[in-house]
Every structure is written in C-alpha cells, then in structure tokens.
Design a protein around this motif. Structure first.
Motif, PDB file in Angstrom:
ATOM      1  N   ASN A  72       3.892   1.742  -1.211  1.00 18.87           N
ATOM      2  CA  ASN A  72       4.533   2.002  -2.499  1.00 18.87           C
ATOM      3  C   ASN A  72       3.546   2.619  -3.480  1.00 18.87           C
ATOM      4  N   ILE A  73       2.308   2.118  -3.465  1.00 20.03           N
ATOM      5  CA  ILE A  73       1.276   2.678  -4.338  1.00 20.03           C
ATOM      6  C   ILE A  73       0.974   4.118  -3.942  1.00 20.03           C
ATOM      7  N   SER A  93       0.832  -1.210   0.000  1.00 21.50           N
ATOM      8  CA  SER A  93       0.000   0.000   0.000  1.00 21.50           C
ATOM      9  C   SER A  93       0.865   1.259   0.000  1.00 21.50           C
ATOM     10  N   LYS A 141       3.969   6.459  -5.012  1.00 27.03           N
ATOM     11  CA  LYS A 141       4.076   6.705  -6.446  1.00 27.03           C
ATOM     12  C   LYS A 141       2.855   7.442  -6.994  1.00 27.03           C
ATOM     13  N   THR A 142       1.709   7.260  -6.336  1.00 27.61           N
ATOM     14  CA  THR A 142       0.525   8.032  -6.715  1.00 27.61           C
ATOM     15  C   THR A 142       0.755   9.510  -6.428  1.00 27.61           C
TER      16      THR A 142
END
Length: 265
Positions: free
Chosen positions: A165-166, A163, A169-170
């Motif tokens: 990392n997402i 979660s 990067k988001t």
C-alpha cells in the motif's frame, strides 16, 4: 470512512453490505465499492466464500511500467501483515492472472524487499523467498527493490499489504508531483509554453499512464465473486473504469481461472 470494521455488522442496511449480500445470494456477479477498504474487505470476508486453498485474500492492482506493458502487484492493502505461505499464495494468484488473463507465457515473478539478496528482509520475507525459489510453478526472478518495481522487468510483484500500500501510494504521489512540476516549469516561460504546446499529446499520454483513474481499482483476489475496490478519491471516470474492471473479471472468468490454478497448488 471513519467507521471501524465492526460497523459492517451494525450497518446491515448500508449500500456496501447490501451489495455484497446480493453477490452472496447470486443476484449479481460482482461488486464494486470506493468506500472504506477495511469495511469492504471485512464484508467480503464475512459474507462471501473464499476460493478453496486461499488462506488470505488480497488486493491486486495493475501498475504502469516504463515499457508500457504494466505489472501486477499484490497485496496492496488488504492485509497489514502476511506470512511466508500467504505471500507464496499471492504469487500463485498473480502468476495465474498474468498467464491466463494477460496472456504472458512465462510471467516474471519478484518479491518486494529491502534488497536483492536472498537473506534480506525479516524472517517472513526470507522464508517467502525460499518458497518462491523452490516452486516449480513459478518463474521467480528474486527480490526487487521499490525503485525498480515499475521498470518493466517484472510481470508480478508480490508484497505484504502494508508495504504494498505504501509502495502504491508513493508511486501515485510521485507521478502526480512530477506532472505538476513539469507543468509549472513549462508554464514559467514563453519557450516552455511553446514546447508544452508541441508536446501536448505526449504529455497527456504520459499523464494517463500514471493516473489511478484510468486503472479503476484493485481486484480483491481469492473470493468466489468478482470484487473490485475503487480508489477512495474516485470521480465518475475512475468509478466507471472500476465497473469495467469488474465486468472484465466476470467476462474473462478470472475466478474460474483462479480456482483451476489453485487446485493444482
């Protein structure tokens, strides 16, 4: 970048493995790499000692916030999934960093989740909520949703690596897209161009805040050496800042601070 994590054992002459081995042997105090995260993490796991009491190491990055003070988020990609106990350990490490290194007397710690209620999320996140809430070592302020992580209301945000990392990067993607949209909008008319000229310094300052190059990289927390994972798309500026981050880890004795803090767990 396409190599699997087991390539670490096959490619012992690679620069990444040799650098980590130099840290293991005490030749260097820290290691920086912008190579494969999986390979770098595996190298550290295989060849470097973990701090006593750390079940899983993690990646911690300083995120920009609305109030300009920044926020530490961990894990942002070292682990695909984590247990409740591991999330609690991440909170302890993030809290130590915020308190001892950043000088925040009472860091506000939050758990990234799909809602603010205590019963939100899967079983691991619900259990982590209970561990964090019951801890007398943390100023736990509850769950935080993704839209609020850069509000400036939190000093440490704890999350599983998948979660995190997402989310990271988001945020990077949204910031880059917004800056592109602002530039295109201002360049579309004479009035916009004049406004852009007047606001040039402010726009550059905003861009710098949300540029991963200025952060340098993520701290790989939990090892007995300073380990920094630089962004895979690092240019000279980003890599230089990653080197500076590793230097500051050694200079400020982040590892020593972690050892001392975790021994009291």
């Amino acid at each position: 970048m396409d190599d699997g994590i087991m390539s670490v054992r096959r490619k012992k002459e690679s620069s990444m493995v040799k650098a980590v081995m130099m840290a293991r042997e005490g030749v260097v105090d820290g290691v920086v790499s912008c190579g494969s995260t999986g390979a770098f993490y595996t190298s550290a796991m295989l060849f470097l000692k973990r701090i006593e009491g750390v079940e899983k190491s993690c990646l911690m990055v300083m995120m920009p916030t609305y109030n300009g003070k920044g926020m530490a988020m961990l894990d942002v990609g070292a682990n695909a999934e984590n247990t409740a106990q591991q999330l609690y350990d991440f909170a302890i490490m993030g809290n130590i960093y915020a308190k001892n290194i950043r000088g925040i007397a009472k860091p506000r710690v939050a758990l990234l989740n799909i809602g603010t209620e205590s019963k939100k999320g899967d079983e691991a996140h619900q259990q982590a909520f209970q561990l964090l809430e019951q801890s007398d070592r943390l100023h736990f302020v509850g769950n935080v949703e993704g839209r609020d992580i850069i509000s400036g209301d939190y000093d440490v945000v704890v999350t599983d690596g998948f979660s995190g990392n997402i989310a990271l990067k988001t945020c990077e993607g949204v910031a880059a897209t917004l800056m592109k949209m602002i530039k295109e909008s201002m360049m579309s008319s004479l009035k916009g161009k004049l406004g852009a000229l007047l606001a040039k310094s402010s726009l550059y300052s905003l861009k710098e805040k949300f540029d991963y190059k200025s952060v340098g990289g993520a701290l790989m927390m939990g090892f007995e050496k300073a380990v920094v994972k630089a962004h895979g798309a690092s240019d000279a500026k980003a890599f230089s800042n990653a080197m500076e981050l590793a230097y500051q880890m050694v200079k400020l004795d982040v590892v020593g601070q972690m050892k001392e803090g975790l021994s009291q767990k």
